[in-house]
Scaffold this motif. Structure first.
Motif, PDB file in Angstrom:
ATOM      1  N   ALA A  42     -25.701 -66.132  -7.953  1.00 52.34           N
ATOM      2  CA  ALA A  42     -25.125 -64.972  -7.248  1.00 52.34           C
ATOM      3  C   ALA A  42     -26.131 -64.329  -6.172  1.00 52.34           C
ATOM      4  O   ALA A  42     -25.656 -63.959  -5.278  1.00 52.34           O
ATOM      5  N   LEU A  43     -27.474 -64.431  -6.169  1.00 51.92           N
ATOM      6  CA  LEU A  43     -28.220 -64.124  -5.276  1.00 51.92           C
ATOM      7  C   LEU A  43     -28.139 -65.020  -4.114  1.00 51.92           C
ATOM      8  O   LEU A  43     -28.010 -64.545  -2.957  1.00 51.92           O
ATOM      9  N   ALA A  44     -27.849 -66.233  -4.238  1.00 46.49           N
ATOM     10  CA  ALA A  44     -27.891 -67.152  -3.237  1.00 46.49           C
ATOM     11  C   ALA A  44     -26.588 -66.998  -2.233  1.00 46.49           C
ATOM     12  O   ALA A  44     -26.670 -66.898  -1.094  1.00 46.49           O
ATOM     13  N   LYS A  45     -25.527 -66.714  -3.014  1.00 44.79           N
ATOM     14  CA  LYS A  45     -24.162 -66.296  -2.345  1.00 44.79           C
ATOM     15  C   LYS A  45     -24.429 -65.090  -1.578  1.00 44.79           C
ATOM     16  O   LYS A  45     -23.932 -65.009  -0.267  1.00 44.79           O
ATOM     17  N   ARG A  49     -24.206 -65.107   2.635  1.00 44.58           N
ATOM     18  CA  ARG A  49     -23.157 -64.374   3.129  1.00 44.58           C
ATOM     19  C   ARG A  49     -23.911 -63.128   4.107  1.00 44.58           C
ATOM     20  O   ARG A  49     -23.328 -62.828   5.376  1.00 44.58           O
ATOM     21  N   ALA A  50     -24.862 -62.567   3.625  1.00 45.81           N
ATOM     22  CA  ALA A  50     -25.590 -61.689   4.652  1.00 45.81           C
ATOM     23  C   ALA A  50     -26.401 -62.516   5.832  1.00 45.81           C
ATOM     24  O   ALA A  50     -26.468 -61.753   6.943  1.00 45.81           O
ATOM     25  N   GLY A  51     -26.652 -63.764   5.654  1.00 47.52           N
ATOM     26  CA  GLY A  51     -27.641 -64.358   6.612  1.00 47.52           C
ATOM     27  C   GLY A  51     -29.139 -63.994   6.590  1.00 47.52           C
ATOM     28  O   GLY A  51     -29.505 -62.963   6.139  1.00 47.52           O
ATOM     29  N   GLY A  52     -29.754 -64.843   7.783  1.00 46.84           N
ATOM     30  CA  GLY A  52     -31.143 -64.277   7.850  1.00 46.84           C
ATOM     31  C   GLY A  52     -32.094 -64.802   6.805  1.00 46.84           C
ATOM     32  O   GLY A  52     -33.142 -64.497   6.400  1.00 46.84           O
ATOM     33  N   LEU A  57     -35.834 -71.118   4.108  1.00 42.28           N
ATOM     34  CA  LEU A  57     -35.389 -72.437   3.980  1.00 42.28           C
ATOM     35  C   LEU A  57     -36.483 -73.200   4.651  1.00 42.28           C
ATOM     36  O   LEU A  57     -36.857 -74.750   4.065  1.00 42.28           O
ATOM     37  N   VAL A  58     -37.496 -73.003   5.589  1.00 50.51           N
ATOM     38  CA  VAL A  58     -38.454 -73.513   6.336  1.00 50.51           C
ATOM     39  C   VAL A  58     -39.760 -73.253   5.688  1.00 50.51           C
ATOM     40  O   VAL A  58     -40.766 -73.873   5.936  1.00 50.51           O
ATOM     41  N   ILE A  78     -23.851 -74.175   2.287  1.00 49.32           N
ATOM     42  CA  ILE A  78     -23.842 -74.451   3.589  1.00 49.32           C
ATOM     43  C   ILE A  78     -22.739 -75.379   3.644  1.00 49.32           C
ATOM     44  O   ILE A  78     -22.425 -76.668   3.341  1.00 49.32           O
ATOM     45  N   GLY A  79     -21.459 -75.136   4.806  1.00 48.13           N
ATOM     46  CA  GLY A  79     -20.351 -75.649   4.776  1.00 48.13           C
ATOM     47  C   GLY A  79     -20.346 -77.017   5.799  1.00 48.13           C
ATOM     48  O   GLY A  79     -19.668 -77.772   5.762  1.00 48.13           O
TER      49      GLY A  79
END
Length: 229
Positions: A42-45, A49-52, A57-58, A78-79
């Motif tokens: 849920a946190l990942a989603k 959605r919020a971005g940033g 990831l790096v 990631i789509g």
């Protein structure tokens, strides 16, 4: 402490941590926060959605197991296939246990199987425990149904490793193949093309499966190999 680490610690469940630690014997206890998978998903989603989240990831390697799980869930959202596969391959060298490896299930792979397939041989040949495990899992998840080809069984049978988590995934793959592609997979047991431990573990998992008929289970039991085989 980073903002994401603070978010994860806010979701901490000490009882769940105590339950999970014995399942991950190679993980140092201080790297486990103790967050349930649904909460991290849920946190990942929310973060996606919020971005940033790109800096996260790096910022590898991560300090905590849950950061790795969250990373896997974020990649899964990631789509765009090109971006998703790039992030996947950047992350693969940092997989350090079966839990994170098996959490990495990018959704966009479902619609990009042909492109995905081109990457799998390199993963299988990498020699890295969890990269190999991930490659086998991708074949199991995406190429045992309509896109199945008998050659893929050869790919997995050709994997040789002393690593438990690779051998177990090979067995899991062939047990699933026996459920979905029985006639193609059976000769690998009849001809003893897997090493003995993996051969017997495959039979065990197939016999435990509700997707394999009782008659087939009875026959598979007769193929079990003894130590002297």
């Amino acid at each position: 402490m980073t903002d994401i680490q603070e978010r994860l610690f806010a979701l901490r469940d000490p009882a769940y941590r105590d339950f999970t630690l014995p399942l991950l014997p190679d993980l140092a206890p201080e790297r486990m926060i103790g967050v349930r998978m649904p909460a991290m998903r849920a946190l990942a989603k929310e973060l996606y959605r919020a971005g940033g989240y790109e800096d996260f990831l790096v910022s590898l390697p991560h300090a905590y197991h849950e950061e790795n799980c969250l990373h896997a869930f974020l990649i899964g959202e990631i789509g765009d296939f090109a971006r998703c596969i790039a992030e996947t391959e950047r992350f693969l060298p940092f997989l350090d246990n079966w839990s994170v490896c098996d959490t990495l299930k990018p959704k966009c792979f479902l619609k990009n199987r042909a492109a995905l397939l081109l990457r799998i041989p390199a993963w299988l040949a990498s020699g890295e425990t969890y990269t190999v495990r991930f490659g086998i899992e991708m074949l199991m998840s995406h190429f045992l149904d309509g896109d199945f080809r008998p050659a893929y069984l050869d790919w997995v049978a050709g994997v040789r490793s002393e690593e438990y988590y690779v051998r177990m995934m090979v067995a899991w793959y062939f047990a699933t193949a026996l459920a979905k592609q029985y006639e193609a997979a059976l000769p690998y047991l009849e001809q003893q093309r897997l090493e003995r431990w993996t051969h017997n573990k495959t039979i065990q998992k197939a016999v435990e499966s509700y997707r394999v008929s009782d008659a087939r289970k009875a026959y598979l039991k007769t193929l079990k190999r003894k130590k002297e085989d």
